[in-house]
Design an enzyme around this catalytic site. Structure first.
Site, PDB file in Angstrom:
ATOM      1  N   HIS A  25      48.430  36.703  37.465  1.00 29.01           N
ATOM      2  CA  HIS A  25      48.364  37.972  38.206  1.00 29.01           C
ATOM      3  C   HIS A  25      47.828  39.087  37.304  1.00 29.01           C
ATOM      4  O   HIS A  25      46.901  39.819  37.695  1.00 29.01           O
ATOM      5  CB  HIS A  25      49.753  38.339  38.724  1.00 29.01           C
ATOM      6  N   GLU A  26      48.384  39.204  36.122  1.00 28.70           N
ATOM      7  CA  GLU A  26      47.953  40.269  35.210  1.00 28.70           C
ATOM      8  C   GLU A  26      46.543  40.018  34.686  1.00 28.70           C
ATOM      9  O   GLU A  26      45.789  40.969  34.438  1.00 28.70           O
ATOM     10  CB  GLU A  26      48.946  40.406  34.053  1.00 28.70           C
ATOM     11  N   HIS A  33      44.121  41.546  37.068  1.00 29.83           N
ATOM     12  CA  HIS A  33      43.915  42.977  36.804  1.00 29.83           C
ATOM     13  C   HIS A  33      43.033  43.176  35.566  1.00 29.83           C
ATOM     14  O   HIS A  33      42.125  44.019  35.564  1.00 29.83           O
ATOM     15  CB  HIS A  33      45.261  43.670  36.564  1.00 29.83           C
TER      16      HIS A  33
END
Length: 405
Positions: A26-27, A30
């Site tokens: 998920h990170e 980003h």
């Protein structure tokens, strides 16, 4: 006590592995989106708290591992000050300060000065990365392990069950349920489980003729292997698995990717449907689970994957395969949760960016800050509620009372 510690480790370690993979991807979503947009990044952290170890790359990003392995984050340059909830005034002040310290044009590398579409792209990239991870994992499993298939044929009908009242008979083959094509008994079970007390349409093949039926799955309490209870919809039909009709369907690369997309969408749509039933009061909210339930599922999945293995290597492989499937499902859930329009989540940021795109200016910093406080309170309340459900469903209080007595 030794058995208790072994059981705890058997659940905690798989849980941390699954959570770390899902959050890290998920990170990274980003991070890579921010890199593509030229955003200045200070840190990428796996875990929270004091740094255990880390390094700094050529771009000046500090990669670190924290000692609390319950999440992670990407820290963009400038996120540590009030401009994390910016309006025109503090953005102008921030730009002036940055360019006075670093030179003209330096502020253009900061996240808050990027065009609104780039900020929205960076924000949405985290949940999208979770969906991509799920697709990849499902595809890998379909190519390497295949899919166990049990024909959606009715082997038995329980007396006085929803299926019996609806007119199901032995040897009916379910071809559609709730408008979805069915070619596997597992798919049928998933649809029925989340539709308790909801009239559901079925189409069955009965001796070569298609027959339409409507049945309402009834909610029943089902015990799991940890002594907890789950309330799911039950139709009252038995699968033909007991008579040896299980087969394994293997997929080629393109078929596996398509299957990964289909399974990811199925998990997502089922999650949205179930939560919609909870919000409208048609489903009990006591089934919402939190970290304890995820840890329980991780441990159970790892153990079930190792059962029946002839040697240690096969046990490890079986556990890994089972955990990959759970990771894919959890990744879809994390991606969806982060898209909810709650200010502290990615979805809340996207709502703010949508307002900015329409109004041509950011929402006032005070309004954003108030939204973050409300969103944080809602999120913490939901986590406490889910954890309370976990304690009740897993019968932890009863277990602790037994230890004390």
């Amino acid at each position: 006590m030794i058995d208790f510690l072994q059981t705890a480790l058997g659940y905690i370690i798989p849980f941390l592995l699954v959570l770390t993979v899902v959050v890290t991807i998920h990170e990274l979503g980003h991070y890579w989106a921010a890199r593509a947009c030229g955003v200045a990044i200070d840190q990428f952290s796996i875990g929270f708290g004091r740094r255990i170890f880390g390094w700094r790359d050529r771009q000046g990003v500090e990669w670190r591992v924290g000692w609390i392995p319950l999440g992670g984050y990407v820290k963009f340059s400038g996120d540590e000050n009030a401009a994390s909830v910016p309006d025109h005034d503090n953005l102008d002040a921030m730009r002036t300060r940055i360019e006075a310290e670093q030179g003209p044009g330096a502020a253009n590398r900061y996240f808050h000065f990027k065009p609104v579409w780039q900020r929205a792209f960076v924000t949405a990239a985290g949940p999208l990365a979770n969906f991509a991870l799920a697709i990849v994992l499902f595809a890998v499993l379909l190519m390497s392990v295949g899919e166990t298939v049990i024909p959606a044929r009715v082997a038995a009908v329980q007396p006085d069950s929803p299926a019996a009242r609806a007119g199901f008979v032995v040897d009916d083959v379910v071809v559609r349920a709730n408008g979805q094509a069915i070619d596997n008994f597992f798919d049928l079970q998933q649809i029925i489980a989340v539709r308790s007390n909801a009239p559901t349409s079925f189409v069955v093949d009965r001796g070569g003729q298609l027959v339409s039926l409507t049945a309402t799955p009834e909610r029943r309490v089902v015990s799991d292997r940890m002594g907890g209870e789950q309330k799911i919809g039950v139709l009252g039909i038995a699968s033909p698995a007991q008579v040896g009709e299980r087969t394994v369907r293997r997929y080629g690369p393109l078929e596996a990717v398509a299957g990964g997309v289909e399974r990811t969408w199925r998990v997502l749509s089922t999650t949205v449907y179930y939560l919609g039933r909870v919000v409208t009061g048609r489903e009990s909210a006591d089934q919402l689970g939190g970290p304890l339930r995820i840890a329980q599922a991780s441990g159970q999945v790892a153990q079930s994957g190792a059962q029946g293995a002839p040697d240690a290597g096969s046990m490890l492989l079986g556990s890994a395969v089972a955990l990959l499937g759970l990771t894919a499902v959890l990744s879809v859930g994390i991606g969806f949760m982060n898209l909810l329009p709650v200010p502290v989540l990615d979805g809340g940021h996207l709502v703010f960016y949508a307002y900015e795109a329409v109004a041509r200016r950011p929402l006032a910093a005070k309004v954003q800050a108030a939204g973050y406080r409300v969103g944080l309170a809602l999120l913490l309340g939901l986590m406490l509620f889910a954890t309370w459900n976990d304690l009740q469903q897993l019968r932890v209080f009863k277990f602790l009372g037994g230890l004390i007595s």
